[in-house]
Design a protein around this motif. Structure first.
Motif, PDB file in Angstrom:
ATOM      1  N   TYR A 151       1.081  -1.065   0.192  1.00  0.00           N
ATOM      2  CA  TYR A 151      -0.141  -0.014  -0.069  1.00  0.00           C
ATOM      3  C   TYR A 151       0.807   1.349   0.026  1.00  0.00           C
ATOM      4  N   MET A 152       0.389   2.257  -0.493  1.00  0.00           N
ATOM      5  CA  MET A 152       1.114   3.738  -0.220  1.00  0.00           C
ATOM      6  C   MET A 152       1.380   4.143   1.034  1.00  0.00           C
ATOM      7  N   LYS A 153       2.584   4.443   1.212  1.00  0.00           N
ATOM      8  CA  LYS A 153       2.926   4.599   2.707  1.00  0.00           C
ATOM      9  C   LYS A 153       3.197   6.351   2.879  1.00  0.00           C
ATOM     10  N   THR A 154       3.403   6.954   1.858  1.00  0.00           N
ATOM     11  CA  THR A 154       3.708   8.531   2.026  1.00  0.00           C
ATOM     12  C   THR A 154       3.184   9.215   0.950  1.00  0.00           C
ATOM     13  N   ILE A 155       2.753  10.444   1.354  1.00  0.00           N
ATOM     14  CA  ILE A 155       2.193  11.421   0.169  1.00  0.00           C
ATOM     15  C   ILE A 155       3.028  12.359   0.645  1.00  0.00           C
ATOM     16  N   ASP A 156       4.003  13.032  -0.450  1.00  0.00           N
ATOM     17  CA  ASP A 156       4.700  14.324  -0.095  1.00  0.00           C
ATOM     18  C   ASP A 156       4.190  15.437  -0.667  1.00  0.00           C
ATOM     19  N   HIS A 157       3.667  16.444   0.051  1.00  0.00           N
ATOM     20  CA  HIS A 157       2.961  17.656  -0.560  1.00  0.00           C
ATOM     21  C   HIS A 157       3.853  18.864   0.032  1.00  0.00           C
ATOM     22  N   MET A 158       4.963  19.392  -0.958  1.00  0.00           N
ATOM     23  CA  MET A 158       5.741  20.337  -0.458  1.00  0.00           C
ATOM     24  C   MET A 158       6.414  20.148   0.905  1.00  0.00           C
ATOM     25  N   ASP A 159       6.179  21.200   2.034  1.00  0.00           N
ATOM     26  CA  ASP A 159       6.720  20.756   3.212  1.00  0.00           C
ATOM     27  C   ASP A 159       5.933  20.078   4.477  1.00  0.00           C
ATOM     28  N   VAL A 160       4.688  19.369   3.874  1.00  0.00           N
ATOM     29  CA  VAL A 160       4.138  18.623   4.486  1.00  0.00           C
ATOM     30  C   VAL A 160       3.959  17.110   4.041  1.00  0.00           C
ATOM     31  N   LYS A 161       4.167  16.114   4.896  1.00  0.00           N
ATOM     32  CA  LYS A 161       4.232  14.868   4.536  1.00  0.00           C
ATOM     33  C   LYS A 161       3.008  13.947   5.291  1.00  0.00           C
ATOM     34  N   ILE A 162       2.256  13.113   4.430  1.00  0.00           N
ATOM     35  CA  ILE A 162       1.340  12.296   4.968  1.00  0.00           C
ATOM     36  C   ILE A 162       1.842  10.832   4.902  1.00  0.00           C
ATOM     37  N   LEU A 163       2.014  10.553   6.075  1.00  0.00           N
ATOM     38  CA  LEU A 163       2.465   9.031   6.360  1.00  0.00           C
ATOM     39  C   LEU A 163       1.453   8.220   6.650  1.00  0.00           C
ATOM     40  N   LEU A 164       1.211   7.104   6.192  1.00  0.00           N
ATOM     41  CA  LEU A 164       0.271   5.955   6.157  1.00  0.00           C
ATOM     42  C   LEU A 164       1.028   4.679   6.806  1.00  0.00           C
ATOM     43  N   GLU A 165       0.367   4.067   7.794  1.00  0.00           N
ATOM     44  CA  GLU A 165       0.467   2.585   8.188  1.00  0.00           C
ATOM     45  C   GLU A 165      -0.955   1.917   8.387  1.00  0.00           C
ATOM     46  N   ARG A 166      -0.808   0.702   7.709  1.00  0.00           N
ATOM     47  CA  ARG A 166      -2.117   0.003   7.999  1.00  0.00           C
ATOM     48  C   ARG A 166      -1.926  -1.462   8.785  1.00  0.00           C
ATOM     49  N   GLY A 167      -3.026  -1.584   9.414  1.00  0.00           N
ATOM     50  CA  GLY A 167      -3.006  -2.822  10.197  1.00  0.00           C
ATOM     51  C   GLY A 167      -3.959  -3.647   9.773  1.00  0.00           C
ATOM     52  N   ARG A 168      -4.742  -4.595  10.520  1.00  0.00           N
ATOM     53  CA  ARG A 168      -5.640  -5.679  10.179  1.00  0.00           C
ATOM     54  C   ARG A 168      -6.819  -5.052   9.542  1.00  0.00           C
ATOM     55  N   TYR A 169      -7.355  -3.934  10.344  1.00  0.00           N
ATOM     56  CA  TYR A 169      -8.672  -3.470  10.197  1.00  0.00           C
ATOM     57  C   TYR A 169      -8.627  -1.873   9.861  1.00  0.00           C
ATOM     58  N   ILE A 170      -7.569  -1.066  10.571  1.00  0.00           N
ATOM     59  CA  ILE A 170      -7.483   0.250  10.335  1.00  0.00           C
ATOM     60  C   ILE A 170      -6.146   0.604   9.723  1.00  0.00           C
ATOM     61  N   THR A 171      -6.212   1.966   9.366  1.00  0.00           N
ATOM     62  CA  THR A 171      -5.000   2.469   8.655  1.00  0.00           C
ATOM     63  C   THR A 171      -4.945   3.663   9.450  1.00  0.00           C
ATOM     64  N   GLY A 172      -3.588   4.044   9.774  1.00  0.00           N
ATOM     65  CA  GLY A 172      -3.312   5.185  10.530  1.00  0.00           C
ATOM     66  C   GLY A 172      -2.505   6.073   9.673  1.00  0.00           C
ATOM     67  N   ILE A 173      -3.069   7.412   9.918  1.00  0.00           N
ATOM     68  CA  ILE A 173      -2.457   8.383   9.115  1.00  0.00           C
ATOM     69  C   ILE A 173      -1.894   9.565   9.971  1.00  0.00           C
ATOM     70  N   ILE A 174      -0.654   9.918   9.633  1.00  0.00           N
ATOM     71  CA  ILE A 174      -0.072  11.083  10.442  1.00  0.00           C
ATOM     72  C   ILE A 174       0.394  12.212   9.500  1.00  0.00           C
TER      73      ILE A 174
END
Length: 231
Positions: free
Chosen positions: A172-195
């Motif tokens: 799965y996609m783990k990072t979205i890079d938008h200029m000086d902001v990063k969107i980090l994604l981690e996935r578990g069994r049922y949920i996906t965490g976004i920071i």
């Protein structure tokens, strides 16, 4: 007598040796304590290499203790040789730890994150949200509704998966890079965490993965039969 000759600023060698024996342990304990605090604040790879530095520092201090005049008087010249070997081993471990340490920015990870979201992977419903920065700062970064943001990210992840024909559940996609902001994604069994963060740091991804596992373990009976009703 050479021992009684004044050294710099009129201090004798015995006096300077006494000051050294007092100051060196104090400085050693201070550095050791500071590194131990960093060890407790970090995780994963960074914690491992800070552990190498702490072990190396401890071995170096032990070797330095063996390599003193007092130990020489008790055990003879051979103890100084052992002390020198131990010092070299300690310095090697310290060098290995510093060389492999990814980035000092990792130590300030808690100042790099804006928002945390947990979404139910199947439908993109936002289950949990937390802001780590003042409201004015987070609003300047995230300017849309939480459900709209998480739903949009879920749609992007599903779209990319379909475009690449990727059926592997672990891919799965783990990072979205938008200029000086990063969107980090981690996935578990049922949920996906976004920071949403200022920088892409490994320690943040590791902590997000830990948090997802903890959240799923505590709420597994609800997540198994979740139908989208967040009430």
């Amino acid at each position: 007598c050479i021992r009684d000759r004044p050294l710099i600023l009129g201090f004798s060698l015995d006096y300077l040796r006494m000051v050294y024996y007092i100051m060196f342990p104090s400085l050693f304990i201070f550095i050791f304590t500071a590194l131990f605090v960093l060890f407790l604040r970090t995780i994963g790879v960074i914690r491992r290499y800070i552990g190498f530095i702490i072990c190396g520092l401890f071995i170096f201090g032990l070797g330095r203790a063996f390599n003193t005049e007092y130990m020489k008087l008790i055990f003879g010249d051979i103890i100084n040789l052992y002390g020198s070997i131990i010092i070299v081993v300690g310095l090697a471990l310290i060098g290995l730890g510093f060389r492999a340490l990814p980035s000092l920015n990792e130590l300030e990870w808690h100042n790099k994150i804006y928002n945390l979201y947990l979404i139910y992977t199947k439908n993109g419903v936002c289950l949990f949200r937390h802001s780590f920065q003042p409201k004015s700062m987070t609003e300047s970064v995230v300017k849309i509704d939480d459900d709209l943001l998480t739903g949009g990210l879920t749609g992007v992840m599903h779209l990319i998966k379909e475009m690449l024909h990727d059926e592997d559940a672990e891919s799965y996609m783990k990072t979205i890079d938008h200029m000086d902001v990063k969107i980090l994604l981690e996935r578990g069994r049922y949920i996906t965490g976004i920071i949403i963060a200022k920088e892409e740091l490994k320690i943040i991804s590791d902590k997000l993965d830990q948090f997802i596992k903890l959240f799923e373990n505590r709420n597994i009976k609800y997540l198994k039969k979740f139908d989208g009703n967040v009430s």
